[in-house]
Design an enzyme around this catalytic site. Structure first.
Site, PDB file in Angstrom:
ATOM      1  N   GLN A 182      -0.359  -1.281  16.295  1.00 53.96           N
ATOM      2  CA  GLN A 182      -0.818   0.010  16.810  1.00 53.96           C
ATOM      3  C   GLN A 182      -0.519   0.173  18.299  1.00 53.96           C
ATOM      4  O   GLN A 182      -0.902   1.191  18.897  1.00 53.96           O
ATOM      5  CB  GLN A 182      -2.322   0.191  16.555  1.00 53.96           C
ATOM      6  CG  GLN A 182      -2.703   0.295  15.080  1.00 53.96           C
ATOM      7  CD  GLN A 182      -2.292   1.610  14.424  1.00 53.96           C
ATOM      8  OE1 GLN A 182      -1.896   2.568  15.101  1.00 53.96           O
ATOM      9  NE2 GLN A 182      -2.376   1.661  13.101  1.00 53.96           N
ATOM     10  N   ALA A 203       7.794  -0.148  12.262  1.00 53.49           N
ATOM     11  CA  ALA A 203       8.394   1.091  12.767  1.00 53.49           C
ATOM     12  C   ALA A 203       7.667   2.367  12.348  1.00 53.49           C
ATOM     13  O   ALA A 203       7.669   3.346  13.081  1.00 53.49           O
ATOM     14  CB  ALA A 203       9.866   1.163  12.333  1.00 53.49           C
ATOM     15  N   HIS A 204       7.047   2.378  11.167  1.00 61.65           N
ATOM     16  CA  HIS A 204       6.524   3.660  10.682  1.00 61.65           C
ATOM     17  C   HIS A 204       5.304   4.137  11.454  1.00 61.65           C
ATOM     18  O   HIS A 204       4.914   5.289  11.339  1.00 61.65           O
ATOM     19  CB  HIS A 204       6.249   3.614   9.170  1.00 61.65           C
ATOM     20  CG  HIS A 204       5.001   2.893   8.760  1.00 61.65           C
ATOM     21  ND1 HIS A 204       3.825   3.552   8.506  1.00 61.65           N
ATOM     22  CD2 HIS A 204       4.744   1.583   8.560  1.00 61.65           C
ATOM     23  CE1 HIS A 204       2.897   2.664   8.149  1.00 61.65           C
ATOM     24  NE2 HIS A 204       3.437   1.467   8.180  1.00 61.65           N
ATOM     25  N   THR A 240      18.809 -10.184   2.084  1.00 60.75           N
ATOM     26  CA  THR A 240      19.829  -9.297   2.651  1.00 60.75           C
ATOM     27  C   THR A 240      19.176  -8.346   3.652  1.00 60.75           C
ATOM     28  O   THR A 240      18.201  -7.682   3.343  1.00 60.75           O
ATOM     29  CB  THR A 240      20.512  -8.492   1.527  1.00 60.75           C
ATOM     30  OG1 THR A 240      21.039  -9.410   0.582  1.00 60.75           O
ATOM     31  CG2 THR A 240      21.635  -7.628   2.074  1.00 60.75           C
ATOM     32  N   CYS A 327      -5.458   1.411   4.552  1.00 63.87           N
ATOM     33  CA  CYS A 327      -5.231   0.338   3.597  1.00 63.87           C
ATOM     34  C   CYS A 327      -6.472   0.002   2.784  1.00 63.87           C
ATOM     35  O   CYS A 327      -6.372  -0.517   1.694  1.00 63.87           O
ATOM     36  CB  CYS A 327      -4.781  -0.917   4.324  1.00 63.87           C
ATOM     37  SG  CYS A 327      -3.315  -0.634   5.277  1.00 63.87           S
TER      38      CYS A 327
END
Lengths: 387, 387
Positions: A182, A203-204, A240, A327
């Protein structure tokens, strides 16, 4: 232009409105850099180049070296990676964390302390929601092997005294991890200056894509990977690499850090307006000392009013707010953060989190203030009219 | 139209060329469904709806129930989730896997077998690269608690006898996990009919986005999450769900499964052409019985020729092929899969993996065959001319 037909979004701490830089990908990049960065041919090299140039940009923005950055699928994976290293140790391990951490720290500690060798201390916080460095000092034991304390609390926006906490950890030579999910993009972040060993970001939370985060691992700090296999990320995180999202991570972080001061000033002014306007509302109180909180976050309560009812009423008005961390929702429970700050269950269940971001505008703030006052007064009168 | 200016891509098993459905997102979806699916307001509900409708589509395509699907960040995380459950157990644990598994299985087993309670048996394979059910039967012990065997090998394309392997596991009541990363979208997958307990898949191997995979967890099978925190994915995988990528996962899988038979027929014909053409080339041999391999994958060797030199020569001609799993590259080593099949190190280092996919066309195949023949003959003569 403001229209209350669209959702008026005040839940940036759950996830931010995507920046225009996010998901609006240059198709040329998708077509040119789709290769697997581990492949030793041209497609692989182009993907690898984009991966490493993005890593370098991010490192420069955060004042660390590119070798200290490790990409993950997000904040929860990052926090689990740090804590679950301990599960593979056989000697006794004492961990210190706090009662106000994100569930990805608290739930993982609860899993780990079922192992016979692991013990966890959960530090209390002050009534202002701050982790007191003195309390940390008292909790340190000879077998303490890891300290994990968040940079900014997600529910109250309270900024923690990272420099002081870190200097105590350093004096005792105990690695300190900080969950900065945060904090990054919202306040200046100085992992290197603070001297922390590990830090988590995703990132979000600032408007970048979902599904991509990073771990800062200070040069020289050891890291046992949580996800093993191929030798990606210098052997510390297999799988990957998600090159497109990593490119978006860099793009969105750059914009966010460039605009940070200007956005903060605007949001700070919105926050003051909201407080001034709501101060006279029935039963109003604020959680966390306003001066030590994020400009973007305000946690307020209305004694005698159910936050769940308030949230539903606002939702019908097309306003999105939160009663706590996204959450843990579904069923709305009293926030573990507010309980740790000394609120009783009933008072905690009267609290609302208002979190703003890069795209919040004055008209939305006006609409929010008007609708909160309306609903709080209505719910308050309804409750007090009951026998 | 074919142009050798663009890279001619024969490395689909490393990562597939993105399908047009992937990353070409409807901006309306990004704007409407950016919310956190755990948030109890309109933005959250819209994200949650897209998440659950995508899960349902995927479940129907794979013939399983939506409750049996758990989203991950990819194949490597999925495989780690299954294996690392054992690290939290205290009683002795015997695991059976094979010598030809992907590094995300083999490397993770190597980490786990350092714990005193865990022992791992690595099954050998036949010279055709097949896991023999008889050998599995012999390896089972009273304390065997997990079997993990891949559906299709990534380097040779050899399809394993899953039904027979699974019936042995079932007869002994031992949970069987299968890494289906190279199988889904390429051959019919019947996890439910096979009776496996767990299976792994990842979207980028068929042309979906990178960074999103799934775990199939059969109803009733237990799962201790690897990444804990919030209650997402019914408490089995914490972290904000990557709704956009999950939507792309469903879109790309639907197209892939609908086209599977047609694409397979085309690639099978390309494969036959390549074999017929190269058969007369110096030192040519095939790894894995052609009939039991994926139509899209061909692993061939040219005795006396270095595959590394061949790969570099082809790369200069704008052709992308592989000498083994992309994850283990960087330095090109002898493939652990080919060594397990009985090749010596020198012979193994003469082998090339040619893997095709939905976008492979005849002109690319023609160009590949011509360039391989040219370079193999050149390198062969050069080597044999040396003193």
């Amino acid at each position: 232009m403001f229209s209350s037909d669209k959702v008026v979004y005040f839940d940036y701490n759950a996830t931010a409105v995507p920046l225009p830089q996010t998901h609006r990908l240059n198709m040329d990049i998708v077509d040119r850099c789709f290769g697997n960065p581990s492949s030793p041919h041209q497609c692989g090299r182009e993907a690898k180049d984009l991966l490493e140039s993005s890593r370098l940009r991010i490192a420069q923005l955060l004042g660390v070296s590119p070798q200290e950055i490790l990409f993950t699928s997000g904040g929860t994976e990052g926090n689990n990676t740090i804590l679950r290293q301990l599960a593979l140790q056989i000697s006794p391990q004492h961990v210190i964390t706090s009662q106000i951490e994100h569930p990805s720290i608290l739930e993982t500690c609860r899993v780990l302390e079922q192992l016979p060798q692991i013990e966890v201390t959960y530090l209390p916080v002050t009534e202002n929601g701050v982790i007191d460095p003195e309390i940390l000092l008292e909790a340190i034991r000879p077998d303490t092997c890891l300290i994990s304390l968040m940079t900014v609390n997600n529910e109250t926006g309270v900024i923690q005294p990272m420099e002081q906490l870190s200097s105590i950890a350093q004096a005792h030579e105990i690695p300190l991890h900080t969950d900065s999910v945060q904090g990054v993009g919202k306040i200046p972040i100085s992992w290197a200056e603070w001297g922390v060993h590990y830090a988590t970001a995703t990132a979000h939370k600032w408007g970048g894509p979902k599904g991509i985060g990073l771990l800062y691992v200070k040069q020289g700090a050891s890291l046992e990977g949580l996800i093993t296999g191929g030798k990606q990320e210098r052997g510390r995180r297999a799988g990957t690499e998600n090159v497109m999202l990593i490119h978006d991570f860099a793009e969105s972080l750059q914009w966010t850090i460039n605009q940070q001061a200007a956005v903060s000033t605007r949001l700070q002014s919105f926050k003051k307006q909201i407080i001034n306007q709501l101060e006279t509302t029935n039963g109003f109180f604020i959680n966390g000392q306003v001066d030590s909180c994020l400009p973007s976050t305000l946690n307020v309560g209305f004694e005698g009013v159910s936050a769940e009812s308030l949230l539903i009423s606002l939702d019908l008005d097309n306003i999105a707010v939160s009663t706590g961390a996204a959450c843990s929702s579904g069923a709305i429970e009293a926030s573990h953060v507010l309980l740790a700050m000394g609120l009783d269950r009933k008072k905690a269940k009267s609290c609302l989190r208002i979190s703003m971001g890069w795209n919040t505008i004055q008209e939305e703030v006006n609409y929010l203030m008007e609708r909160i006052q309306f609903h709080v007064n209505r719910l308050y009168q309804k409750n007090n009219a009951r026998p």
